[in-house]
Design an enzyme around this catalytic site. Structure first.
Site, PDB file in Angstrom:
ATOM      1  N   ASP A   1       7.903   2.442  -3.552  1.00  0.00           N
ATOM      2  CA  ASP A   1       8.091   3.670  -4.329  1.00  0.00           C
ATOM      3  C   ASP A   1       7.591   4.880  -3.544  1.00  0.00           C
ATOM      4  OD1 ASP A   1       5.425   2.491  -4.794  1.00  0.00           O
ATOM      5  OD2 ASP A   1       5.108   4.146  -6.170  1.00  0.00           O
TER       6      ASP A   1
ATOM      7  N   HIS B   1       4.179   8.478  -5.961  1.00  0.00           N
ATOM      8  CA  HIS B   1       4.614   7.200  -6.520  1.00  0.00           C
ATOM      9  C   HIS B   1       5.721   7.446  -7.543  1.00  0.00           C
ATOM     10  CE1 HIS B   1       0.742   5.139  -5.386  1.00  0.00           C
ATOM     11  NE2 HIS B   1       0.284   6.364  -5.507  1.00  0.00           N
TER      12      HIS B   1
ATOM     13  N   HIS C   1       4.117   6.138  -1.401  1.00  0.00           N
ATOM     14  CA  HIS C   1       3.371   4.877  -1.468  1.00  0.00           C
ATOM     15  C   HIS C   1       3.942   3.886  -0.450  1.00  0.00           C
ATOM     16  CE1 HIS C   1       1.408   1.760  -4.403  1.00  0.00           C
ATOM     17  NE2 HIS C   1       0.730   1.895  -3.289  1.00  0.00           N
TER      18      HIS C   1
ATOM     19  N   GLU D   1       1.986  10.308  -9.690  1.00  0.00           N
ATOM     20  CA  GLU D   1       3.077   9.462 -10.163  1.00  0.00           C
ATOM     21  C   GLU D   1       4.184  10.343 -10.718  1.00  0.00           C
ATOM     22  OE1 GLU D   1       3.344   6.110 -10.250  1.00  0.00           O
ATOM     23  OE2 GLU D   1       1.293   5.380  -9.930  1.00  0.00           O
TER      24      GLU D   1
HETATM   25 ZN   LIG Z   1       3.050   3.392  -6.158  1.00  0.00          ZN
END
Ligand SMILES: [Zn+2]
Length: 158
Positions: free
Chosen positions: A132, A4, A122, A86
């Site tokens: 993303d 992400h 994602h 992330e």
């Molecule tokens: Zn995401």
């Protein structure tokens, strides 16, 4: 592995708002943007910052809320069976070399411990709903980093 991108506020790097969001401590009134995500309860297993430094929020043996409504290869709800990473960044924008290096190290370490087959975005598991990490993410670069590591696992999808 689901990758992400996130930055809070969007496009601003280096603050601690992401940590606060992932630990349910974000002050929704601290920035105008935060009020637009007020009440959002999400988390990921890891956050890789712009300088490559990495934070872990959730044990990889536990479920994190990062993918939402999602499906990959016919298996619904990726949160049940994936690790969420992330990258501090802006959807569609570029990421730092230090982030790719750290991401490759992290993927290899996790693949040594868990039966990880692929790294995907994602946007791949929630197409049309999520975008993303986006076009700025260099899948070729990640693959190059992964190839440099032995064993060269997991595969980056694209
Ligand atoms: Zn995401």
């Amino acid at each position: 592995m689901v990758l992400h991108s996130i930055s809070l506020p969007p496009g601003e790097y280096g603050g601690d708002a992401i940590e606060q969001l992932f630990t349910n401590r974000l002050d929704w009134d601290a920035h105008p943007y935060f009020s637009s995500i007020r009440g959002l309860r999400v988390s990921a297993h890891f956050l890789v910052r712009r300088d490559g430094s990495t934070l872990q929020f959730v044990s990889c043996d536990q479920r994190a809320w990062h993918a939402g409504r999602s499906v990959w290869r016919g298996c619904e709800d990726c949160n049940h069976y994936s690790i969420g990473i992330e990258l501090e960044g802006l959807e569609g924008s570029v990421f730092e070399p230090a982030q790719y290096r750290q991401l490759a190290r992290l993927l290899r370490a996790l693949a040594a411990r868990y039966p990880i087959e692929e790294a995907v975005g994602h946007e791949d598991v929630a197409p049309g709903r999520k975008f993303d990490p986006g076009a700025g993410f260099d899948w070729h670069g990640l693959r190059r980093q992964l190839r440099r590591l032995r064993p060269a696992l997991p595969r980056a999808r694209r």
